[in-house]
Design a protein around this motif. Structure first.
Motif, PDB file in Angstrom:
ATOM      1  N   PRO A   1       0.837  -1.205   0.000  1.00 17.63           N
ATOM      2  CA  PRO A   1       0.000   0.000   0.000  1.00 17.63           C
ATOM      3  C   PRO A   1       0.868   1.250   0.000  1.00 17.63           C
ATOM      4  CG  PRO A   1       0.069  -0.969   2.185  1.00 17.63           C
ATOM      5  CD  PRO A   1       0.727  -1.945   1.255  1.00 17.63           C
ATOM      6  N   LEU A   2       0.315   2.306  -0.516  1.00 16.35           N
ATOM      7  CA  LEU A   2       1.059   3.561  -0.612  1.00 16.35           C
ATOM      8  C   LEU A   2       1.110   4.281   0.738  1.00 16.35           C
ATOM      9  CD1 LEU A   2       1.767   3.389  -3.439  1.00 16.35           C
ATOM     10  CD2 LEU A   2      -0.301   4.659  -4.020  1.00 16.35           C
ATOM     11  N   ILE A   3       2.151   5.047   0.934  1.00 15.23           N
ATOM     12  CA  ILE A   3       2.197   5.935   2.085  1.00 15.23           C
ATOM     13  C   ILE A   3       1.729   7.297   1.580  1.00 15.23           C
ATOM     14  CG2 ILE A   3       3.671   7.055   3.785  1.00 15.23           C
ATOM     15  CD1 ILE A   3       5.398   4.549   3.801  1.00 15.23           C
ATOM     16  N   LEU A   4       0.671   7.766   2.212  1.00 16.86           N
ATOM     17  CA  LEU A   4       0.011   8.957   1.718  1.00 16.86           C
ATOM     18  C   LEU A   4       0.396  10.232   2.476  1.00 16.86           C
ATOM     19  CD1 LEU A   4      -1.507   7.326  -0.231  1.00 16.86           C
ATOM     20  CD2 LEU A   4      -3.317   7.096   1.468  1.00 16.86           C
ATOM     21  N   GLY A   5       0.297  11.333   1.759  1.00 19.22           N
ATOM     22  CA  GLY A   5       0.461  12.650   2.379  1.00 19.22           C
ATOM     23  C   GLY A   5      -0.921  13.256   2.538  1.00 19.22           C
ATOM     24  N   THR A   6      -1.025  14.559   2.481  1.00 19.98           N
ATOM     25  CA  THR A   6      -2.347  15.165   2.672  1.00 19.98           C
ATOM     26  C   THR A   6      -3.258  14.958   1.479  1.00 19.98           C
ATOM     27  OG1 THR A   6      -1.058  17.145   2.344  1.00 19.98           O
ATOM     28  CG2 THR A   6      -2.171  16.917   4.446  1.00 19.98           C
ATOM     29  N   ASN A   7      -2.692  15.007   0.291  1.00 18.27           N
ATOM     30  CA  ASN A   7      -3.520  14.618  -0.846  1.00 18.27           C
ATOM     31  C   ASN A   7      -2.709  13.742  -1.783  1.00 18.27           C
ATOM     32  OD1 ASN A   7      -2.405  17.153  -0.689  1.00 18.27           O
ATOM     33  ND2 ASN A   7      -3.522  18.011  -2.272  1.00 18.27           N
ATOM     34  N   GLY A   8      -2.905  12.453  -1.576  1.00 15.55           N
ATOM     35  CA  GLY A   8      -2.229  11.509  -2.455  1.00 15.55           C
ATOM     36  C   GLY A   8      -0.900  11.032  -1.916  1.00 15.55           C
ATOM     37  N   LYS A   9      -0.192  10.360  -2.801  1.00 17.59           N
ATOM     38  CA  LYS A   9       1.119   9.822  -2.461  1.00 17.59           C
ATOM     39  C   LYS A   9       1.968  10.851  -1.733  1.00 17.59           C
ATOM     40  CE  LYS A   9       3.030   8.134  -6.384  1.00 17.59           C
ATOM     41  NZ  LYS A   9       3.924   7.394  -7.277  1.00 17.59           N
ATOM     42  N   LEU A  10       2.570  10.426  -0.650  1.00 16.79           N
ATOM     43  CA  LEU A  10       3.432  11.328   0.116  1.00 16.79           C
ATOM     44  C   LEU A  10       4.560  11.835  -0.780  1.00 16.79           C
ATOM     45  CD1 LEU A  10       4.085  12.438   3.012  1.00 16.79           C
ATOM     46  CD2 LEU A  10       5.632  10.512   3.217  1.00 16.79           C
ATOM     47  N   SER A  11       4.740  13.128  -0.791  1.00 17.29           N
ATOM     48  CA  SER A  11       5.766  13.699  -1.662  1.00 17.29           C
ATOM     49  C   SER A  11       6.696  14.613  -0.871  1.00 17.29           C
ATOM     50  CB  SER A  11       5.100  14.511  -2.770  1.00 17.29           C
ATOM     51  OG  SER A  11       4.529  15.684  -2.212  1.00 17.29           O
ATOM     52  N   LYS A  12       7.779  14.940  -1.531  1.00 13.50           N
ATOM     53  CA  LYS A  12       8.740  15.863  -0.969  1.00 13.50           C
ATOM     54  C   LYS A  12       8.052  17.178  -0.602  1.00 13.50           C
ATOM     55  CE  LYS A  12      12.109  17.573  -3.506  1.00 13.50           C
ATOM     56  NZ  LYS A  12      13.140  17.640  -4.543  1.00 13.50           N
ATOM     57  N   ARG A  13       7.097  17.535  -1.398  1.00  8.53           N
ATOM     58  CA  ARG A  13       6.362  18.779  -1.166  1.00  8.53           C
ATOM     59  C   ARG A  13       5.596  18.756   0.155  1.00  8.53           C
ATOM     60  NH1 ARG A  13       6.267  22.807  -4.217  1.00  8.53           N
ATOM     61  NH2 ARG A  13       4.454  23.651  -3.129  1.00  8.53           N
ATOM     62  N   ASP A  14       4.989  17.594   0.452  1.00 16.71           N
ATOM     63  CA  ASP A  14       4.267  17.469   1.724  1.00 16.71           C
ATOM     64  C   ASP A  14       5.201  17.779   2.880  1.00 16.71           C
ATOM     65  OD1 ASP A  14       1.538  16.528   1.118  1.00 16.71           O
ATOM     66  OD2 ASP A  14       2.559  14.815   0.236  1.00 16.71           O
ATOM     67  N   GLY A  15       6.387  17.219   2.799  1.00 16.97           N
ATOM     68  CA  GLY A  15       7.361  17.419   3.857  1.00 16.97           C
ATOM     69  C   GLY A  15       7.740  18.881   3.994  1.00 16.97           C
ATOM     70  N   ALA A  16       7.998  19.504   2.856  1.00 17.18           N
ATOM     71  CA  ALA A  16       8.394  20.901   2.874  1.00 17.18           C
ATOM     72  C   ALA A  16       7.273  21.770   3.436  1.00 17.18           C
ATOM     73  CB  ALA A  16       8.748  21.348   1.458  1.00 17.18           C
ATOM     74  N   LYS A  17       6.060  21.408   3.069  1.00 22.18           N
ATOM     75  CA  LYS A  17       4.904  22.199   3.459  1.00 22.18           C
ATOM     76  C   LYS A  17       4.639  22.115   4.961  1.00 22.18           C
ATOM     77  CE  LYS A  17       0.136  22.922   1.861  1.00 22.18           C
ATOM     78  NZ  LYS A  17      -0.928  22.317   1.041  1.00 22.18           N
ATOM     79  N   TYR A  18       4.776  20.912   5.506  1.00 23.57           N
ATOM     80  CA  TYR A  18       4.417  20.735   6.910  1.00 23.57           C
ATOM     81  C   TYR A  18       5.629  20.589   7.833  1.00 23.57           C
ATOM     82  CZ  TYR A  18      -0.129  20.152   4.803  1.00 23.57           C
ATOM     83  OH  TYR A  18      -1.262  20.368   4.069  1.00 23.57           O
ATOM     84  N   GLY A  19       6.822  20.731   7.244  1.00 19.32           N
ATOM     85  CA  GLY A  19       8.001  20.750   8.089  1.00 19.32           C
ATOM     86  C   GLY A  19       8.460  19.418   8.638  1.00 19.32           C
ATOM     87  N   PHE A  20       8.286  18.372   7.887  1.00 18.93           N
ATOM     88  CA  PHE A  20       8.850  17.099   8.320  1.00 18.93           C
ATOM     89  C   PHE A  20       9.615  16.471   7.174  1.00 18.93           C
ATOM     90  CE2 PHE A  20       4.395  16.074   7.111  1.00 18.93           C
ATOM     91  CZ  PHE A  20       4.626  15.147   6.107  1.00 18.93           C
ATOM     92  N   PRO A  21      10.569  15.599   7.501  1.00 16.65           N
ATOM     93  CA  PRO A  21      11.357  14.973   6.444  1.00 16.65           C
ATOM     94  C   PRO A  21      10.560  13.904   5.703  1.00 16.65           C
ATOM     95  CG  PRO A  21      12.216  14.398   8.631  1.00 16.65           C
ATOM     96  CD  PRO A  21      10.982  15.179   8.840  1.00 16.65           C
ATOM     97  N   VAL A  22      10.992  13.637   4.492  1.00 13.29           N
ATOM     98  CA  VAL A  22      10.379  12.578   3.691  1.00 13.29           C
ATOM     99  C   VAL A  22      11.453  11.583   3.269  1.00 13.29           C
ATOM    100  CG1 VAL A  22       9.314  12.114   1.446  1.00 13.29           C
ATOM    101  CG2 VAL A  22       8.399  13.919   2.897  1.00 13.29           C
ATOM    102  N   PHE A  23      12.680  12.094   3.145  1.00 13.54           N
ATOM    103  CA  PHE A  23      13.803  11.228   2.773  1.00 13.54           C
ATOM    104  C   PHE A  23      14.470  10.653   4.022  1.00 13.54           C
ATOM    105  CE2 PHE A  23      14.557  13.863  -1.333  1.00 13.54           C
ATOM    106  CZ  PHE A  23      13.523  13.182  -1.946  1.00 13.54           C
ATOM    107  N   ALA A  24      15.128   9.518   3.845  1.00 12.06           N
ATOM    108  CA  ALA A  24      15.814   8.891   4.969  1.00 12.06           C
ATOM    109  C   ALA A  24      16.945   9.769   5.488  1.00 12.06           C
ATOM    110  CB  ALA A  24      16.346   7.519   4.556  1.00 12.06           C
ATOM    111  N   MET A  25      17.764  10.254   4.541  1.00 15.94           N
ATOM    112  CA  MET A  25      18.889  11.097   4.935  1.00 15.94           C
ATOM    113  C   MET A  25      18.892  12.359   4.076  1.00 15.94           C
ATOM    114  SD  MET A  25      21.842   8.175   5.260  1.00 15.94           S
ATOM    115  CE  MET A  25      23.209   9.303   5.473  1.00 15.94           C
ATOM    116  N   ASN A  26      19.627  13.340   4.529  1.00 16.04           N
ATOM    117  CA  ASN A  26      19.760  14.567   3.735  1.00 16.04           C
ATOM    118  C   ASN A  26      20.128  14.256   2.296  1.00 16.04           C
ATOM    119  OD1 ASN A  26      19.208  16.245   5.837  1.00 16.04           O
ATOM    120  ND2 ASN A  26      21.227  17.229   5.896  1.00 16.04           N
TER     121      ASN A  26
END
Length: 507
Positions: free
Chosen positions: A254-279
């Motif tokens: 199953p997919l890991i979702l963000g606020t609308n749809g597949k969790l993306s780098k943008r979701d992280g940037a928007k809400y201030g949390f990381p999406v990638f494992a490492m920098n």
RNA sequence: GGCCCGUUGGUCAAGGGGUUAAGACGCAUCCCUUUCACGGAUGAAUCACGAGUUCGAUUCUCGUACGGGCUACCA
């Protein structure tokens, strides 16, 4: 199911940062492999030369090392089934493509990108907004199905750029059993003639995944749910090339979702949390995307959190070590529905792991965070003691720095305003006496300190509550931290007295 | 648009014909704490809808709605 040795693979394309969902796929692969005493292979899917990003492959290995999910075989770990980079396997795919053509399952297509674009524009209607190169269209295009054998040969001899496409049959039902979803089926009439071999001679994912899974003796193939629609292509390729009996068992995660749809780098940037494992520093744009590691997550917490995002063992247990996960993980308890990523819960997992890990282990991981703030840790024993004192109030490793830096350096600033309004002569005198008392003190421990402090307060007819907060601010700079006498005890006699004196001078 | 997948509190989720429908995160209140937290207690909050099967559906079936994915010479 056969008794073949379990072999699974994670097959990322080195194009950028390693996403949460990617790490979870790695994790499920790893857990499944280890549980079955099998092999976990990492295969680099670098067939798209246009998207290749230097450094991305090394970065993926770095992430796997950090999470502790090391492959048994890979481009850097070696193994008997190499090479493990698809770009280095280029010649193998051609053979299989040729076989498919010979057997009538695939064909040459000479259409240029411009012609394809024109086709899509020409056939686009309101009811069919995205026309596909399928059984309806292929008869109208330039390919070995519409051209005569001579023409095809001429084009080939002339070195005309071409691709190889699969010839999807009509009105066939392709179905397979997904380990998570059960039986899934498709009507081949609505699947398009996917490109198998690109004009540059590289395979597309569709051909490569089948050929390599076969050659690498993969027994179970796990991937994200976004691959489900192309599964019929892969199943058919297995049938044509190697036989369905040899096909690995599929599991579409199953997919890991963000606020609308597949969790993306943008979701992280928007809400201030990381999406990638490492920098991840994109070498092309120079854009830095923050990772869980640098944000202050422990690998133990990171994989624990990821494991539970889509799986649970049926009990109320939420905290698992990697070893426990290896023992308890099972594909049939993986959810079929997507899960929305909850950063608050992720922090809770990290908090729990900070609490349960021994201070010495934490010390190793937190040191770089102190150093990043310009605080060099000379005394590791002290660091461990500090960690034990403050860790229960920390969610991220960076909190440990915030909560503990004043043990190593003077606070940057003192909350004088919290003390000043209620400051008076009596308190001034009181602290002067405290200093004298502390200076004389032979034993330096929290209980003794507290006892003396309160005695002096009583003697001066001051309520302890009135001077406790000032003392705290003198030592740590603000209204936070563990019990103030524990702080003084750990800070040591000289430093404690020094800070009291210093603060008094600020008033 | 077509195809595929999915749908239990705000979020992660257990349960799978009869339950007061677990638990966790978050939130609120209280207790503890002469700071901030931790911890403890309590609370608010859920089976998308409609049919069918059944004595009885959150659970089984079918529809609908909604959500998501895919629809590249990207993976």
């Amino acid at each position: 199911m056969s008794s073949k040795k379990v072999r699974v693979r994670f097959a990322p394309s080195p194009t950028g940062g390693l996403h949460l969902g990617g790490v979870r796929t790695v994790l499920y692969n790893y857990l499944f492999a280890k549980q079955h005493k099998g092999d976990f292979i990492l295969r680099t899917e670098d067939t798209d030369q246009g998207r290749y990003v230097p450094g991305a492959e090394k970065y993926i290995f770095d992430c796997l090392r950090w999470t502790g999910l090391e492959p048994d075989e890979s481009a850097i770990h070696g193994g008997e089934y190499g090479p493990y980079r698809q770009s280095e396997r280029k010649s193998m795919y051609k053979t299989y493509a040729a076989q498919l053509i010979k057997d009538g399952y695939a064909y040459y297509a000479f259409d240029t990108p411009e012609e394809l674009e024109k086709m899509r524009a020409d056939f686009k209607t309101e009811s069919n907004p995205s026309p596909q190169y399928d059984h309806n269209i292929r008869g109208k295009m330039r390919n070995s199905l519409t051209l005569s054998a001579e023409e095809v040969q001429q084009l080939l001899d002339a070195g005309t750029r071409h691709v190889v496409r699969i010839k999807m049959p009509q009105h066939e039902t392709v179905s397979f059993t997904d380990m998570i979803r059960g039986e899934v089926s498709f009507d081949t009439s609505v699947v398009d003639d996917k490109v198998l071999l690109k004009a540059d001679g590289m395979p597309t994912y569709h051909l490569a995944v089948v050929v390599d899974d076969y050659l690498m003796k993969i027994t179970h193939a796990f991937r994200g749910e976004e691959w489900l629609p192309s599964a019929p292509v892969h199943v058919l390729l297995w049938k044509y090339l190697f036989g369905l009996d040899n096909m690995p068992e599929w599991a579409h995660l199953p997919l890991i979702l963000g606020t609308n749809g597949k969790l993306s780098k943008r979701d992280g940037a928007k809400y201030g949390f990381p999406v990638f494992a490492m920098n991840w520093l994109d070498p092309k744009t120079n854009e830095l995307t923050e990772g869980f590691k640098e944000k202050g997550f422990l690998p133990e917490a990171f994989i624990n959190m990821l494991a539970l995002l889509g799986w649970n063992d049926g009990t109320a247990q939420e905290l698992f070590t990697k070893q426990e996960l290896v023992e308890k993980f099972s594909m049939d308890r993986v959810h079929s529905g997507g899960a929305k990523f909850d950063y608050e819960k992720a922090k809770w997992f990290n908090h729990e792991w900070i609490k349960r890990l021994p201070a010495a282990a934490l010390a190793q991981q937190v040191k770089p965070f102190f150093e990043a703030k310009g605080i060099n840790i000379a005394d590791e024993k002290l660091l461990s003691a500090v960690i034990d004192l403050v860790k229960e109030r920390c969610h991220l490793l960076t909190d440990l720095v915030e909560q503990g830096s004043f043990f190593f350096v003077m606070p940057e600033k003192f909350d004088v305003d919290a003390v000043k309004p209620k400051w008076n002569e009596a308190k001034q005198l009181f602290f002067a006496e405290v200093i004298r008392n502390f200076e004389l003190g032979t034993t330096w421990n929290a209980t003794e300190l507290e006892h003396n402090f309160k005695e002096i307060a009583a003697a001066n007819q001051i309520k302890p509550g009135e001077v406790l907060l000032p003392l705290r601010i003198m030592l740590v700079g603000g209204k936070f931290g563990p019990h103030v006498f524990d702080i003084a005890a750990l800070l040591g006699k000289d430093e404690t007295i020094r800070r009291i004196k210093y603060f008094l001078g600020l008033l």
